[in-house]
Every structure is written in C-alpha cells, then in structure tokens.
Design an enzyme around this catalytic site. Structure first.
Site, mmCIF file in Angstrom:
data_model
loop_
_atom_site.group_PDB
_atom_site.id
_atom_site.type_symbol
_atom_site.label_atom_id
_atom_site.label_comp_id
_atom_site.label_asym_id
_atom_site.label_seq_id
_atom_site.Cartn_x
_atom_site.Cartn_y
_atom_site.Cartn_z
ATOM 1 N N HIS A 1 0.844 -1.192 0.000
ATOM 2 C CA HIS A 1 0.000 0.000 0.000
ATOM 3 C C HIS A 1 0.875 1.236 0.000
ATOM 4 O O HIS A 1 1.806 1.352 0.784
ATOM 5 C CB HIS A 1 -0.897 0.008 1.244
ATOM 6 C CG HIS A 1 -1.918 1.109 1.204
ATOM 7 N ND1 HIS A 1 -3.128 0.975 0.582
ATOM 8 C CD2 HIS A 1 -1.885 2.373 1.689
ATOM 9 C CE1 HIS A 1 -3.813 2.104 0.693
ATOM 10 N NE2 HIS A 1 -3.078 2.976 1.363
ATOM 11 N N ASP B 1 -13.806 3.810 7.467
ATOM 12 C CA ASP B 1 -12.789 4.538 6.710
ATOM 13 C C ASP B 1 -13.385 5.128 5.432
ATOM 14 O O ASP B 1 -13.063 6.250 5.057
ATOM 15 C CB ASP B 1 -11.593 3.646 6.360
ATOM 16 C CG ASP B 1 -10.587 4.415 5.513
ATOM 17 O OD1 ASP B 1 -10.108 5.459 5.989
ATOM 18 O OD2 ASP B 1 -10.326 4.009 4.373
ATOM 19 N N ARG C 1 -12.929 13.649 5.359
ATOM 20 C CA ARG C 1 -11.641 14.321 5.578
ATOM 21 C C ARG C 1 -11.185 15.051 4.336
ATOM 22 O O ARG C 1 -10.616 16.139 4.405
ATOM 23 C CB ARG C 1 -10.574 13.283 5.987
ATOM 24 C CG ARG C 1 -10.745 12.789 7.403
ATOM 25 C CD ARG C 1 -9.920 11.544 7.628
ATOM 26 N NE ARG C 1 -8.524 11.761 7.339
ATOM 27 C CZ ARG C 1 -7.692 10.830 6.841
ATOM 28 N NH1 ARG C 1 -8.143 9.606 6.622
ATOM 29 N NH2 ARG C 1 -6.451 11.106 6.588
ATOM 30 N N SER D 1 -6.551 5.018 8.824
ATOM 31 C CA SER D 1 -7.226 4.814 7.537
ATOM 32 C C SER D 1 -6.547 3.689 6.754
ATOM 33 O O SER D 1 -7.190 2.738 6.303
ATOM 34 C CB SER D 1 -7.180 6.134 6.758
ATOM 35 O OG SER D 1 -7.445 5.950 5.405
ATOM 36 N N LYS E 1 -7.996 -0.579 6.573
ATOM 37 C CA LYS E 1 -8.297 -1.233 5.283
ATOM 38 C C LYS E 1 -7.416 -2.455 5.070
ATOM 39 O O LYS E 1 -7.866 -3.490 4.595
ATOM 40 C CB LYS E 1 -7.996 -0.264 4.126
ATOM 41 C CG LYS E 1 -9.001 0.832 3.964
ATOM 42 C CD LYS E 1 -8.728 1.594 2.694
ATOM 43 C CE LYS E 1 -7.567 2.539 2.829
ATOM 44 N NZ LYS E 1 -7.892 3.943 2.705
HETATM 45 N N1 URA Z 1 -4.258 6.808 1.969
HETATM 46 C C1 URA Z 1 -5.259 6.277 2.711
HETATM 47 O O1 URA Z 1 -5.716 5.173 2.450
HETATM 48 N N2 URA Z 1 -5.741 6.997 3.737
HETATM 49 C C2 URA Z 1 -5.273 8.209 4.068
HETATM 50 O O2 URA Z 1 -5.746 8.783 5.019
HETATM 51 C C3 URA Z 1 -4.236 8.761 3.286
HETATM 52 C C4 URA Z 1 -3.722 8.029 2.240
#
Ligand code: URA
Length: 434
Positions: A82, A161, A168, A183, A187
C-alpha cells in the site's frame, strides 16, 4: 456517552478512552453521529493529534466497523502493498504481477485518485474492460486461480474509513498522522493479507512532508499491523519529484507495461524492485535483498512477469487486444512538447505541482465522483540531476482541451528549479522500517 463531549475533550487536548473512540466510530458508521460532528471531531484530532494508544484503538475500532476477510481459502499466504499516495506512482501495476510471477500470491484492494495524488484503480481502468468492482467471491476466485488480484475496496470492509476518508477530503483533515495511520491500516487489516509492505511517501508530492513524520507514521502502522498478527514493513520513499516519467492514468499504465517488458525508467523500476524485495522477504521466498533481487530480475528478464500481467489483467476482464506493443490505451488529441527555457542542471521538480497540473488537464478529481479523462497527463523528459540544453524537450503535455494548454505549460515550467552546477538526484528510499 455523548458525541459532543468526545469532540470537546479532543478539542481541549484530552486523551480519548478506548470506549469513547469505539462509541464515536460505531455511531458514525451507523449514521447515528452526523457528518458535521464527525467533521468537528476530525479537525480536533488534526489539530490536537492522538497518543500512540489512541491511534491503535482508533485503527482497531475502524477495522471492526465491518467484515474482516479471510483469504486462506484462496491461498495459504497472501501479500499486499500500500502506498500512502503520490504523483506518478504506478508501482502496484508493476509489482503485483512481478511478485505473483515469483510464486507469491498478491491480493490487493486499491483506491482512486483524490487531489494531487493518483489512484491505481483509475490507472487500471484505462485498460478497456478491466473490472475494478469485484464481489468478495470474485476476489477470492481470481486470487486462487491466478495468484494476483487488484480490485476496489468493497463497502463491507472498514466502512468507517470509507465514510471518514471522504469527509476528511473535503474538510482539510487528510494530512494527519493518526488519521492516515488508522485509515491505511484499518483497510489493510480488514482486507486479510498475511503480510503488508507499506510504501510511505515523503516530500512535496506526499501527505508527509518531513522524514521524521514519515518515519513516525511508518512506525505506528507497522506496530498496529504486527499487533494483530500481520507481518508489516515500511519503505520510506522520496516523493519530492514524480516517480518515473509519466503522470496521468493511461500514460502511467503504459509506463508500467513498458517496465514489465524491461524498458521502464530506471528510478521507477528500481523503486518497484525495492518494494518487491520486501514482499518476497516477508512472504518467505527470499532470506535477504540480494536473493530477492536475483529472483525478481529473473522473473522480469525471462518474461514471466509480463506473462503474469497479461494473465491477471485478462482474467479480470481486460481486453487482450489492447496489450499490444505499444499498448492500445486511450490517447489524448493534443500532444505538445515543451522545450527547456534555459540550459542547466535540474535542481528540483515539484511533484505536487505536476500532480495538480495533471488534475487541471482532467486526469484527477477535485471532488469525489468527478469524471476523469484517462488519456491526459504529462510525460517528463528530464528529472532532477539531468543536464538539459536550452530548447531541448523538457516535457510533453497530453491534453484534450487546447484552452488548458497555456496554464498547464506555465505551471509545469514553474515546477522546475535550475542550477548552474551539477545536482545529485535524490535517493529513492530513505529507510526501511522496522
Ligand atoms: N491513503 C489512505 O488510504 N488513507 C489516508 O488517510 C491517506 C492516504
């Protein structure tokens, strides 16, 4: 417990208890706590921060806002990666099939571009037919049969999220360490991979502006993941200038395909190899980076990584007729080469400005739900450290609206800074955590 008291406590710099955090996240996910209270809370967190313990409690509350996938019916060990978001970051498109070609299953849920930073799903959709929304059943089948799957986040995983990130984005509360950490990790944990390599970007084109902040973010994400039994490592990588040369969806997909054929830009390929090495190590396919590099290079040079890419994309609905050399991806009507306005060494190339210019051309969204133009973007002919003669090509703008060209040209030229004397190109990776 009342939401307003929790907001006030955080506004005044207090430390929220586990119960208060769980109450707030549960209430917001269910719709009992409205957006305006969640927005006030997010701003209070943005301004006051969170303790280590609060950040971990927040992440776990978000994980438990939905389902947690078990991928083991599809494969005994699955890796994921990620990126925290950057400009020109098409790493997944190269790394996922490359690692899968080394015998390590890759199961990944990706996101869309938002603001100046691009998203893998938009890039993949430039391949005609590629199916981004997969049911959990389809996700598992693709993973089991082909060892690689990249799909959209399903609504059942970490729904807190999904809601909070959209909020946000429009309340100027994205760039907060505890909010980003929770966040990303909610995930990742919910998506079920056994091992996760985080690519934490730092610099002008990233949410984290300093190496200290990036390391702090990486440390907490690694700790949260390890705390729930996942293997996690973070690569802290440079995002002061864009990664590779292409910025824009189809342009980036084409560049990743070039790289899989062994012809990618050196910085992008090297970055992908560093991330992929960590994935192979966590997945038990290599003991160290030297062995991992050998395995990866063999997969690339033999063509197995390219073959895996074709297998993955076509199994996920992509039209094999577009995977020609060069690929048949969406193409912009106007292609303008911008010459260097002077001679000199390139000292800086502001990734954020390049990303924002790609958005101006239509490659990204200014708000959620905007439609985007997959063909447009920018291709950089010169990057930091390169010497360029006045009049030599500096970059190419790919556009579909001539009215946008003058502003795009002006912004891109302003993104470059110059030096009379040689300039060292910045390191690709600053550190690996832990
Ligand atoms: N990527 C994400 O998944 N969440 C964030 O808050 C910032 C970047």
């Amino acid at each position: 417990m009342k939401a307003v008291d929790i907001i006030a406590k955080k506004r005044d710099g207090g430390e929220l208890s586990k119960e208060e955090i769980e109450f707030f996240i549960r209430g917001y996910t269910r719709g009992d706590i409205p957006d305006y209270q969640a927005a006030a809370w997010a701003m209070a967190v943005y301004l006051r921060g969170m303790s280590h313990r609060e950040t971990i409690d927040l992440t776990l509350a978000m994980v438990h806002s939905g389902e947690i996938l078990d991928l083991h019916e599809a494969a005994p060990f699955v890796v994921d990666k990620h990126s925290t978001g950057g400009v020109g970051d098409k790493t997944t498109i190269m790394v996922a099939p490359l690692v899968a070609a080394c015998g390590l299953p890759v199961g990944k849920m990706s996101g869309r571009g938002l603001g100046f930073s691009g998203g893998t799903l938009d890039k993949l959709e430039s391949i005609r037919g590629y199916k981004v929304p997969l049911s959990i059943e389809e996700f598992l089948t693709q993973l089991r049969d082909h060892g690689v799957v990249v799909a959209g986040q399903t609504a059942d995983l970490a729904p807190a999220d999904g809601k909070l990130y959209a909020l946000r984005d429009v309340t100027a509360t994205v760039a907060s360490l505890p909010l980003i950490a929770s966040s990303v990790m909610s995930k990742k944990i919910a998506s079920g991979a056994d091992a996760i390599v985080l690519d934490v970007k730092v610099g002008k084109g990233a949410f984290m502006q300093t190496i200290e902040d990036a390391i702090a973010l990486a440390r907490i994400m690694v700790e949260v993941g390890q705390g729930v039994g996942r293997q996690v490592r973070a690569v802290i990588s440079d995002m002061n200038q864009p990664l590779g040369r292409a910025v824009g969806n189809a342009l980036e997909t084409a560049e990743a395909m070039e790289a899989l054929r062994g012809r990618g830009p050196a910085d992008f390929v090297e970055h992908c190899l560093i991330v992929a090495e960590q994935m192979l190590i966590l997945g038990g396919k290599a003991e160290d980076t030297t062995t991992a590099r050998r395995i990866l290079t063999e997969a690339l040079e033999s063509g197995r990584a390219w073959d895996k890419f074709v297998e993955w994309v076509t199994a996920q609905g992509g039209d094999p007729a577009v995977l020609t050399d060069p690929p048949d991806l969406p193409r912009a009507r106007l292609i303008e080469t911008v010459p260097a306005p002077r001679s000199g060494y390139i000292a800086g190339l502001d990734a954020r400005q390049v990303g924002l210019t790609a958005v101006l051309l239509g490659a990204g969204r200014t708000k959620k739900g905007d439609t985007i133009d997959l063909a447009v973007g920018v291709v950089l002919a010169a990057k930091v450290g390169d010497f360029v003669e006045q009049g030599q090509p500096l970059l190419t703008i790919h556009a579909n609206d001539e009215r946008l060209l003058p502003e795009a040209r002006e912004r891109l030229l302003a993104a470059y800074t110059w030096s009379e004397t040689p300039v060292q190109s910045p390191p690709l990776v600053y550190q690996i955590v832990p």
